[in-house]
Motif scaffolding. Structure first.
Motif, short mmCIF file in Angstrom:
data_model
loop_
_atom_site.label_atom_id
_atom_site.label_comp_id
_atom_site.label_asym_id
_atom_site.label_seq_id
_atom_site.Cartn_x
_atom_site.Cartn_y
_atom_site.Cartn_z
N ALA A 449 20.00 -39.65 -94.69
CA ALA A 449 20.12 -40.06 -93.30
C ALA A 449 18.75 -40.42 -92.73
O ALA A 449 17.71 -40.11 -93.32
CB ALA A 449 20.76 -38.95 -92.47
N VAL A 450 18.75 -41.06 -91.57
CA VAL A 450 17.53 -41.42 -90.86
C VAL A 450 17.46 -40.58 -89.60
O VAL A 450 18.32 -40.70 -88.72
CB VAL A 450 17.50 -42.93 -90.51
CG1 VAL A 450 16.22 -43.28 -89.77
CG2 VAL A 450 17.64 -43.77 -91.77
N ALA A 451 16.44 -39.73 -89.49
CA ALA A 451 16.36 -38.78 -88.37
C ALA A 451 16.33 -39.50 -87.03
O ALA A 451 16.93 -39.05 -86.05
CB ALA A 451 15.12 -37.90 -88.53
N SER A 452 15.64 -40.64 -86.95
CA SER A 452 15.46 -41.32 -85.66
C SER A 452 16.75 -41.89 -85.10
O SER A 452 16.84 -42.18 -83.90
CB SER A 452 14.43 -42.45 -85.80
OG SER A 452 14.85 -43.39 -86.77
N SER A 453 17.79 -42.05 -85.93
CA SER A 453 19.05 -42.62 -85.45
C SER A 453 20.00 -41.56 -84.90
O SER A 453 21.11 -41.88 -84.49
CB SER A 453 19.75 -43.38 -86.59
OG SER A 453 20.15 -42.49 -87.62
N HIS A 454 19.56 -40.31 -84.87
CA HIS A 454 20.40 -39.21 -84.41
C HIS A 454 20.00 -38.74 -83.01
O HIS A 454 18.83 -38.81 -82.63
CB HIS A 454 20.30 -38.02 -85.37
CG HIS A 454 20.98 -38.25 -86.69
ND1 HIS A 454 20.57 -39.21 -87.58
CD2 HIS A 454 22.07 -37.65 -87.26
CE1 HIS A 454 21.36 -39.20 -88.64
NE2 HIS A 454 22.27 -38.26 -88.48
N THR A 455 20.99 -38.26 -82.28
CA THR A 455 20.73 -37.56 -81.02
C THR A 455 20.32 -36.13 -81.35
O THR A 455 20.96 -35.47 -82.18
CB THR A 455 21.99 -37.55 -80.14
OG1 THR A 455 22.30 -38.89 -79.75
CG2 THR A 455 21.78 -36.70 -78.89
N VAL A 456 19.26 -35.64 -80.73
CA VAL A 456 18.78 -34.28 -80.98
C VAL A 456 19.41 -33.34 -79.96
O VAL A 456 19.29 -33.56 -78.75
CB VAL A 456 17.25 -34.21 -80.90
CG1 VAL A 456 16.77 -32.78 -81.23
CG2 VAL A 456 16.60 -35.21 -81.85
N ILE A 457 20.09 -32.31 -80.44
CA ILE A 457 20.61 -31.25 -79.57
C ILE A 457 19.76 -30.01 -79.80
O ILE A 457 19.66 -29.52 -80.92
CB ILE A 457 22.09 -30.96 -79.86
CG1 ILE A 457 22.95 -32.17 -79.51
CG2 ILE A 457 22.56 -29.74 -79.05
CD1 ILE A 457 24.44 -31.97 -79.71
N ALA A 458 19.13 -29.54 -78.74
CA ALA A 458 18.16 -28.44 -78.84
C ALA A 458 18.73 -27.16 -78.24
O ALA A 458 19.32 -27.17 -77.17
CB ALA A 458 16.87 -28.81 -78.13
N PHE A 459 18.52 -26.04 -78.94
CA PHE A 459 18.94 -24.74 -78.44
C PHE A 459 18.09 -23.67 -79.09
O PHE A 459 17.33 -23.93 -80.02
CB PHE A 459 20.43 -24.51 -78.69
CG PHE A 459 20.85 -24.73 -80.11
CD1 PHE A 459 20.97 -23.68 -80.99
CD2 PHE A 459 21.13 -26.01 -80.57
CE1 PHE A 459 21.35 -23.88 -82.31
CE2 PHE A 459 21.52 -26.22 -81.89
CZ PHE A 459 21.62 -25.16 -82.76
N GLY A 460 18.23 -22.44 -78.61
CA GLY A 460 17.30 -21.38 -78.98
C GLY A 460 16.27 -21.25 -77.87
O GLY A 460 15.97 -22.21 -77.14
N GLY A 461 15.69 -20.06 -77.73
CA GLY A 461 14.81 -19.81 -76.60
C GLY A 461 13.60 -20.71 -76.51
O GLY A 461 13.13 -21.04 -75.41
N ALA A 462 13.05 -21.18 -77.66
CA ALA A 462 11.82 -21.97 -77.64
C ALA A 462 12.04 -23.46 -77.81
O ALA A 462 11.15 -24.26 -77.50
CB ALA A 462 10.87 -21.47 -78.73
N ALA A 463 13.21 -23.89 -78.30
CA ALA A 463 13.42 -25.31 -78.62
C ALA A 463 13.27 -26.24 -77.42
O ALA A 463 12.63 -27.30 -77.54
CB ALA A 463 14.79 -25.49 -79.27
N PRO A 464 13.85 -25.93 -76.24
CA PRO A 464 13.74 -26.89 -75.13
C PRO A 464 12.30 -27.18 -74.70
O PRO A 464 12.02 -28.26 -74.16
CB PRO A 464 14.52 -26.20 -74.00
CG PRO A 464 15.52 -25.34 -74.72
CD PRO A 464 14.76 -24.81 -75.91
N LEU A 465 11.38 -26.26 -74.94
CA LEU A 465 9.97 -26.50 -74.59
C LEU A 465 9.31 -27.51 -75.52
O LEU A 465 8.32 -28.14 -75.15
CB LEU A 465 9.18 -25.18 -74.65
CG LEU A 465 9.26 -24.27 -73.44
CD1 LEU A 465 8.60 -22.94 -73.75
CD2 LEU A 465 8.60 -24.91 -72.23
N HIS A 466 9.83 -27.65 -76.73
CA HIS A 466 9.16 -28.46 -77.75
C HIS A 466 9.95 -29.68 -78.19
O HIS A 466 9.40 -30.56 -78.84
CB HIS A 466 8.87 -27.58 -78.99
CG HIS A 466 8.00 -26.40 -78.71
ND1 HIS A 466 8.50 -25.22 -78.24
CD2 HIS A 466 6.65 -26.24 -78.81
CE1 HIS A 466 7.50 -24.35 -78.07
NE2 HIS A 466 6.38 -24.95 -78.42
#
Length: 696
Positions: A449-466
């Motif tokens: 797969a190609v990472a750039s073609s995906h929507t990123v869903i972020a979760f976990g206490g630190a993920a939204p900051l980064h």
């Protein structure tokens, strides 16, 4: 028939935080407490008591409690498991070190491999032999087993794994050896390879058995204490454990096969991300889970996570397959690296900034916790940059000390490089984001797969900051931070199905297909699984899936081919070949006409029906968000402090739109919207970020 919704409770024990979620119908309460490493159940029960008090509920009201933990994984990585021994067939004492004789890095002269969980002096060989068809070639020498028992007593061994040659085909010798050991040592924990991993591949089967034996005393004791304390508090509901494959199992099964829990927390996160993807209609998703100790990346296509049958623990080389300890269990496909909020930052011998995999954990924690830590962590960098509000971290339950964080960053990173504390913090922030972006790129490439073609869903206490910076690095244009992202894995537990999968080896060629033998095997596996799943489902409908793992004769790996859930017939042979060739062509764009095909193993999976939520209506109208509080953060790219707005998530209405750079703070986490993104609140209440210039 509609009745009163069940009161559901979940807890995810991580290396730094324990997340707790309580759900009753449409209402949800969430909480975070620090993990208590010496007795993890104390942190869990404290979090449970706090959240029940807030909801004005009693533990006796809870219908189901779902638990997941990284305790088994951390015990392996940190080598905190039991004193364990291994008993093998004579001549195979060193299989854990010989492995498959492959090198994960062909040209590295100083190759480092993970240290085996069983030291060589505690590996014992006994005389016995089965052939690949299960026929006895040499009877078990009982005197050898009794001699081993005497040595185990002398060495005070707590747990033992038994892995005899071809035990997957005939477990009689393993069972006999186990009975002899129990007659001499009643309290000994015993793991049989024929039970934990009844499949071909000697090294993986032995490694899985040894890993299970290594963590079983720890996990059995922990789960027993947890169960006793819950019962003492008045809990009368069902207690289930999250497995690495994304389903729920019983406490009894988890205590017997704790190796199946090694990725239970991340598996819950993948379930959570799949649910969010379905609600938002996102068919190509890269799930990004960053907690206090590790970061995990997985791909979700058409609202389903990819699964695998083998997972590596404690990789010596972060991104290289073959450098870890293999455990052959059903698992959600993902890559995991030591990059969390508690990951420690330092300079290497070339004065390069490195982050992880060592973690400050919850004790002593990052320096800004003022718990006695001296080495700066990623959270210290986030605090020094101004991205975290020290007064409201973890809902205000943990007070942070920015001055301590800055002093540690300057001492360890800044002074040797001639940088001020803020620029040192930015270096740490950039490095951890690059580590996670690299993991995402590698994982995507490995899956085609190609990472750039995906929507990123972020979760976990630190993920939204980064996540916004990670998305910039991998070229992704769309990022989603869902509600309750800070406790995403624990929320995912609540949506996981009750399930169990069993895999067994029974070899046969397709041209000599033995339908009666295959049917007998599949029926027995189904019966054993349903003995637990059906009562646990409490009347919910269940579905059964059967699979044959097939390959062309002489190939090294198999592909999974779906089977009909009925008695197999000799006349099914043409259909099985057609299905195999169709699946093979999907993977490799071609098949091999008339080539011989062999079946290596069979699988049965029984689970409750897992329903995906309905898609939420998108927002048609956007309005400019009311101005937030103005704060100063350090912008590393500009090399100076800048003013940005900090918004409270709960005060942002659906459709509210804002432009980065900005921070959106909430009880469980904070989201950093970088300068590259615009953001708005969608119909689900999720924060949606898109590259500037892309929004209508």
């Amino acid at each position: 028939m509609m009745g009163e919704p069940k009161l559901k409770l979940s807890a995810d024990v991580g290396g730094t935080f324990t997340d707790v979620v309580l759900e009753h119908g449409a209402r949800r309460w969430t909480g975070k407490v620090l993990t208590t490493p010496s007795s993890p159940e104390e942190g869990v029960l404290r979090g449970v008591s706090e959240i029940l008090a807030r909801a004005e509920k009693a533990i006796s009201d809870v219908d189901i409690f779902i638990h997941g933990t990284t305790l088994a994984t951390n015990a392996i990585i940190e080598r905190r498991g039991a004193k364990v021994a291994l008993i093998v067939t004579d001549g195979f004492r060193d299989v854990l070190e010989i492995g498959t004789e492959s090198r994960y890095d062909q040209y590295e002269l100083a190759l480092v491999r993970p240290k085996p969980l069983v030291e060589r002096p505690l590996r014992f060989a006994v005389r016995e032999r089965m052939d690949a068809r299960g026929g006895v070639r040499l009877a078990l020498n009982e005197a050898d087993v009794l001699d081993v028992a005497r040595q185990l007593k002398a060495e005070k061994v707590e747990s033992v794994a038994i892995a005899f040659m071809h035990a997957y085909a005939n477990s009689a010798h393993e069972l006999a050896a186990a009975n002899l050991l129990r007659s001499e040592m009643a309290d000994l924990y015993i793991t049989l390879s024929s039970e934990v991993c009844p499949e071909v591949r000697e090294f993986e089967r032995t490694s899985t058995a040894a890993t299970n034996a290594y963590v079983q005393p720890l996990m059995d004791g922990y789960l027993a204490r947890m169960q006793d304390k819950l019962n003492a508090m008045g809990f009368r509901g069902a207690l289930c454990l999250m497995t690495s494959g994304g389903g729920l199992t019983s406490v009894e099964t988890a205590r017997k096969f704790p190796v199946r829990l090694v990725e239970s927390g991340p598996a819950g996160g993948a379930v959570f991300a799949a649910q969010i993807a379905a609600q938002l209609g996102e068919r190509k998703v890269l799930a990004f889970d960053m907690g206090g100790t590790t970061a995990k990346v997985s791909l979700i296509e058409d609202f389903r996570s990819e699964t695998a049958r083998v997972f590596e623990v404690d990789r010596a080389a972060r991104f290289l397959k073959g450098s870890g300890l293999p455990v052959r269990i059903p698992v959600i496909e993902m890559v995991e690296i030591g990059a969390g909020g508690g990951s420690l930052a330092r300079l290497d011998s070339l004065k390069r900034v490195t982050v992880g995999p060592e973690s400050a954990s919850s004790v002593p924690g990052p320096v800004c916790y003022n718990g006695g830590g001296s080495d700066p962590a990623v959270t210290d960098a986030d605090v020094a940059l101004g991205l975290i509000d020290p007064a409201s971290f973890a809902g205000g339950t943990i007070k942070l000390y920015p001055d301590l964080a800055k002093a540690a960053l300057k001492k360890v990173i800044g002074d040797p490089l001639g940088l001020e504390a803020e620029m040192a913090a930015y270096a740490v922030y950039e490095m951890v984001c690059e580590n996670m972006a690299s993991a995402a790129r590698v994982h995507a490439v490995e899956r085609g797969a190609v990472a750039s073609s995906h929507t990123v869903i972020a979760f976990g206490g630190a993920a939204p900051l980064h996540v916004a910076r990670v998305a910039e690095k991998i070229g992704a244009d769309r990022v989603i931070v869902p509600p309750n992202a800070g406790v995403g894995s624990a929320v995912g537990f609540l949506a996981a199905p009750i399930s169990y999968e069993m895999v067994k080896t029974k070899y046969m060629r397709l041209e000599g297909f033995d339908a009666a033998a295959a049917t007998e095997l599949l029926r027995g596996m189904s019966r054993d699984i349903r003995a637990w799943v059906d009562p646990a489902a409490q009347g919910e409908p269940v579905v059964e899936r059967r699979v044959a793992f097939m390959r062309y004769v002489g190939q090294g790996h198999e592909i999974a081919v779906e089977l009909p859930v009925r008695d197999l017939l000799a006349t099914d042979t043409p259909a099985l070949r057609a299905r195999y060739e169709a699946d093979y062509e999907k993977l490799f764009r071609r098949s091999i006409p008339a080539a011989a095909i062999e079946i290596m193993a069979w699988s049965v999976d029984v689970s409750t029906v897992s329903k995906l939520p309905e898609q939420v209506q998108d927002v048609d109208q956007h309005s400019v968000a009311a101005p937030g509080e103005s704060i100063r953060i350090f912008d590393g790219r500009a090399g100076k402090a800048i003013d940005v707005s900090r918004y409270r998530r709960e005060k942002l209405a659906v459709g509210a739109r804002l432009s980065g750079p900005a921070i959106i703070a909430e009880e469980e986490t904070s989201t950093f919207v970088t300068e590259s993104f615009d953001a708005w609140i969608d119909g689900l209440g999720a924060i949606v970020m898109e590259r500037k210039g892309m929004m209508a």
